[in-house]
Design a protein around this motif. Structure first.
Motif, PDB file in Angstrom:
ATOM      1  N   UNK A   8       0.825  -1.218  -0.077  1.00 31.83           N
ATOM      2  CA  UNK A   8       0.052  -0.125   0.047  1.00 31.83           C
ATOM      3  C   UNK A   8       0.814   1.279  -0.036  1.00 31.83           C
ATOM      4  N   UNK A   9       1.792   1.053   0.640  1.00 28.75           N
ATOM      5  CA  UNK A   9       2.640   2.463   0.845  1.00 28.75           C
ATOM      6  C   UNK A   9       3.509   2.689  -0.432  1.00 28.75           C
ATOM      7  N   UNK A  10       4.199   1.571  -0.982  1.00 31.56           N
ATOM      8  CA  UNK A  10       4.657   1.716  -2.096  1.00 31.56           C
ATOM      9  C   UNK A  10       3.860   1.866  -3.305  1.00 31.56           C
ATOM     10  N   UNK A  11       2.602   1.588  -3.386  1.00 29.91           N
ATOM     11  CA  UNK A  11       2.140   2.136  -4.484  1.00 29.91           C
ATOM     12  C   UNK A  11       1.306   3.534  -4.259  1.00 29.91           C
ATOM     13  N   UNK A  12       1.322   3.982  -3.022  1.00 28.05           N
ATOM     14  CA  UNK A  12       1.094   5.307  -2.941  1.00 28.05           C
ATOM     15  C   UNK A  12       1.701   6.327  -3.637  1.00 28.05           C
ATOM     16  N   UNK A  13       3.277   5.901  -3.599  1.00 24.50           N
ATOM     17  CA  UNK A  13       4.192   6.794  -4.062  1.00 24.50           C
ATOM     18  C   UNK A  13       4.029   6.557  -5.831  1.00 24.50           C
ATOM     19  N   UNK A  14       3.871   5.380  -6.226  1.00 20.04           N
ATOM     20  CA  UNK A  14       3.459   5.173  -7.725  1.00 20.04           C
ATOM     21  C   UNK A  14       2.461   6.032  -8.297  1.00 20.04           C
ATOM     22  N   UNK A  15       1.113   5.860  -7.415  1.00 21.51           N
ATOM     23  CA  UNK A  15       0.250   6.594  -7.887  1.00 21.51           C
ATOM     24  C   UNK A  15       0.212   8.060  -7.768  1.00 21.51           C
ATOM     25  N   UNK A  16       0.849   8.670  -6.935  1.00 21.46           N
ATOM     26  CA  UNK A  16       1.150  10.157  -6.620  1.00 21.46           C
ATOM     27  C   UNK A  16       1.842  10.751  -7.826  1.00 21.46           C
ATOM     28  N   UNK A  17       3.276   9.975  -8.076  1.00 19.78           N
ATOM     29  CA  UNK A  17       3.927  10.621  -9.206  1.00 19.78           C
ATOM     30  C   UNK A  17       3.193  10.450 -10.483  1.00 19.78           C
ATOM     31  N   UNK A  18       2.209   9.432 -10.710  1.00 22.21           N
ATOM     32  CA  UNK A  18       1.533   9.297 -12.017  1.00 22.21           C
ATOM     33  C   UNK A  18       0.604  10.664 -12.042  1.00 22.21           C
ATOM     34  N   UNK A  19       0.073  10.934 -10.784  1.00 17.36           N
ATOM     35  CA  UNK A  19      -0.819  12.119 -10.792  1.00 17.36           C
ATOM     36  C   UNK A  19      -0.012  13.238 -10.750  1.00 17.36           C
ATOM     37  N   UNK A  20       1.251  13.433 -10.447  1.00 12.06           N
ATOM     38  CA  UNK A  20       1.933  14.622 -10.591  1.00 12.06           C
ATOM     39  C   UNK A  20       2.103  14.961 -11.975  1.00 12.06           C
ATOM     40  N   UNK A  21       2.493  13.604 -12.967  1.00 14.20           N
ATOM     41  CA  UNK A  21       2.855  14.094 -14.258  1.00 14.20           C
ATOM     42  C   UNK A  21       1.424  14.407 -14.999  1.00 14.20           C
ATOM     43  N   UNK A  22       0.170  13.895 -14.484  1.00 14.21           N
ATOM     44  CA  UNK A  22      -0.752  14.295 -15.170  1.00 14.21           C
ATOM     45  C   UNK A  22      -1.235  15.712 -14.999  1.00 14.21           C
ATOM     46  N   UNK A  23      -0.852  16.172 -13.784  1.00 17.26           N
ATOM     47  CA  UNK A  23      -1.447  17.437 -13.249  1.00 17.26           C
ATOM     48  C   UNK A  23      -0.406  18.466 -13.405  1.00 17.26           C
ATOM     49  N   UNK A  24       1.053  18.230 -13.735  1.00 13.28           N
ATOM     50  CA  UNK A  24       2.000  18.933 -13.878  1.00 13.28           C
ATOM     51  C   UNK A  24       2.326  19.881 -12.683  1.00 13.28           C
TER      52      UNK A  24
END
Length: 475
Positions: free
Chosen positions: A386-402
């Motif tokens: 859960x912790x590892x995937x939070x980072x994955x999702x957060x970075x993917x969202x950061x890319x989408x929202x710039x």
């Protein structure tokens, strides 16, 4: 409400079976096979080197190159996202649905998945960027945008991948993990699933608020220790039933390549064909080690390293540790312990699956302690995922929202979803995750195939560096 849930489960199963049909199997395993041949089996030949590198003191320092965390911490965070329910629940589910042959197909897909993991992680480090908080931002989405020669096409692939990754973070990295934790503690101690959900949700929020460094500190401590204890427990079970091991291995390979549905003996009441074994083995294998999905590459891009190929070698060992060690121990413990006879009742209905099947294998040999070992291991593995995937999702969202501004909102929502996962129906959680896994694989596989020539050249260039370093150490 019950009818709605049953209807939803049926529809999800139809979609899941279609998504993980022959086309996806060919794309996932075929990409790994192509890349392995394209690199002249260099990833296989350099696996011993990669394992030594991973366990070296240098991997635990941040003295060489640029990055956010050490190469070892980076690998542990990536392993935190991969060594989870897939190793305990996923393997058991694959054996129950696809028969013992599913474990063989896990091995086959992982063997070539090592090359896929190397490729996606190496490229992520090579093409990573720095965000407005001076943190690394990388992964397949950044690679697609920056490396592919067709910019519009690359941007489309990048957006699709990042979108799928954000959504998948709530599925593979959250719903299924929380569900498995709650199920394990309900089975062992009759703890209400909602109570487990509250604990999981609160702990998740407390840790992820600190960002990658907080996540990596927890992962670097929890993952290695729990993996060792769990593997040792599994080895004890296999050793106790070592006389059953030859039959188990023979049955696995026989059922892995049998075009007819066969069963009996070590297989117990499970009857499955080659296609069932292949489908469940590859799907659950992918769920477990995530090779070819591109998720681990997001974390790999944060590693402090002076060479992207070197970091690719370190990260590819994640597939080895995950599948060939942890998954193998789970599968062989189940098969040798004899609990496969209890998977189905007299009417053919599945009555023992997922965490319950693995717990039954451990309990049958070392008693209640074995059940608790699985329950605690599952909880810690799943929570670290859960912790590892939070980072994955957060970075993917950061890319989408710039932007990094949405990070805190995402962390809160993610923690709430962790609670929801603890009270979600088992079938729904797993089927959604299987579907989302496949959606991430498609753009990532396309990107790896298109850039395979560049990767092959980089590997060749690094060989000269590696040989010079080896000679320097020898002298």
């Amino acid at each position: 409400m019950e009818q709605f849930v049953e209807h939803l489960i049926e529809n999800l199963k139809v979609i899941d079976d279609w998504v993980w049909g022959p086309v996806m199997l060919v794309l996932l395993v075929g990409t790994g096979i192509f890349l392995t041949f394209r690199y002249k089996f260099q990833t296989w030949r350099r696996l011993p080197y990669a394992l030594r590198l991973t366990l070296s003191k240098e991997a635990r320092t941040t003295k060489h190159g640029e990055g956010d965390v050490s190469p070892f911490a980076c690998l542990c965070t990536a392993l935190a996202a991969t060594i989870g329910t897939g190793n305990i629940v996923g393997v058991a589910s694959a054996l129950a649905a696809g028969g013992p042959g599913a474990l063989v197909w896990m091995w086959i897909s992982a063997a070539f998945g090592i090359t896929s993991k190397f490729t996606e992680c190496m490229l992520a480090v090579k093409y990573r960027t720095v965000n407005d908080r001076n943190e690394m931002l990388g992964g397949p989405m950044v690679t697609m945008e920056r490396a592919l020669p067709w910019k519009k096409f690359g941007k489309v692939l990048a957006v699709l991948f990042a979108f799928f990754a954000v959504i998948a973070s709530f599925g593979i990295g959250n719903l299924t993990q929380g569900n498995s934790i709650a199920t394990a503690f309900k089975t062992m101690a009759n703890v209400p699933m909602w109570a487990v959900g509250i604990v999981v949700g609160v702990l998740t929020l407390v840790i992820v608020v600190g960002g990658l460094k907080s996540i990596s500190r927890v992962s670097s401590l929890v993952v290695p220790i729990m993996a060792v204890f769990y593997v040792l427990g599994g080895v004890v079970i296999i050793a106790v039933h070592v006389n059953q091991l030859p039959d188990a291995i023979v049955t696995m390979f026989r059922m892995a390549f049998s075009v007819k549905a066969v069963g009996g003996g070590i297989a117990g009441s499970v009857v499955a064909s080659m296609m069932q074994a292949m489908s469940k083995g590859v799907a659950r294998g992918c769920f477990s080690n995530e090779a070819g999905m591109g998720s681990a590459a997001i974390t790999a891009s944060a590693a402090t390293t002076d060479n992207h190929v070197r970091q690719g070698y370190i990260n590819m060992t994640g597939t080895f540790w995950d599948t060939f060690i942890v998954c193998s121990v789970t599968g062989l413990a189940i098969l040798t312990s004899g609990v496969m006879d209890r998977v189905r009742d007299a009417s053919g209905k599945v009555v023992l699956k997922g965490a319950d099947l693995t717990i039954a294998a451990f309990q049958s040999t070392i008693g209640p302690v074995g059940g608790w070992l699985v329950a605690v291991a599952l909880a810690l593995f799943a929570f670290s995922t859960i912790l590892g995937w939070e980072y994955h999702g957060e970075k993917a969202l950061e890319y989408l929202t710039a932007s990094t501004g949405a990070a805190m909102i995402y962390r809160i929502i993610f923690s709430v979803i962790a609670f929801v996962g603890c009270v979600t129906a088992f079938e729904i959680a797993w089927d959604i995750s299987d579907i989302l896994n496949a959606l991430m694989i498609v753009p990532n596989a396309i990107c790896m195939l298109l850039l395979s020539g560049e990767v092959a050249r980089d590997i060749k260039e690094f060989e000269a560096i590696r040989e010079q370093e080896e000679q320097s150490k020898a002298s």
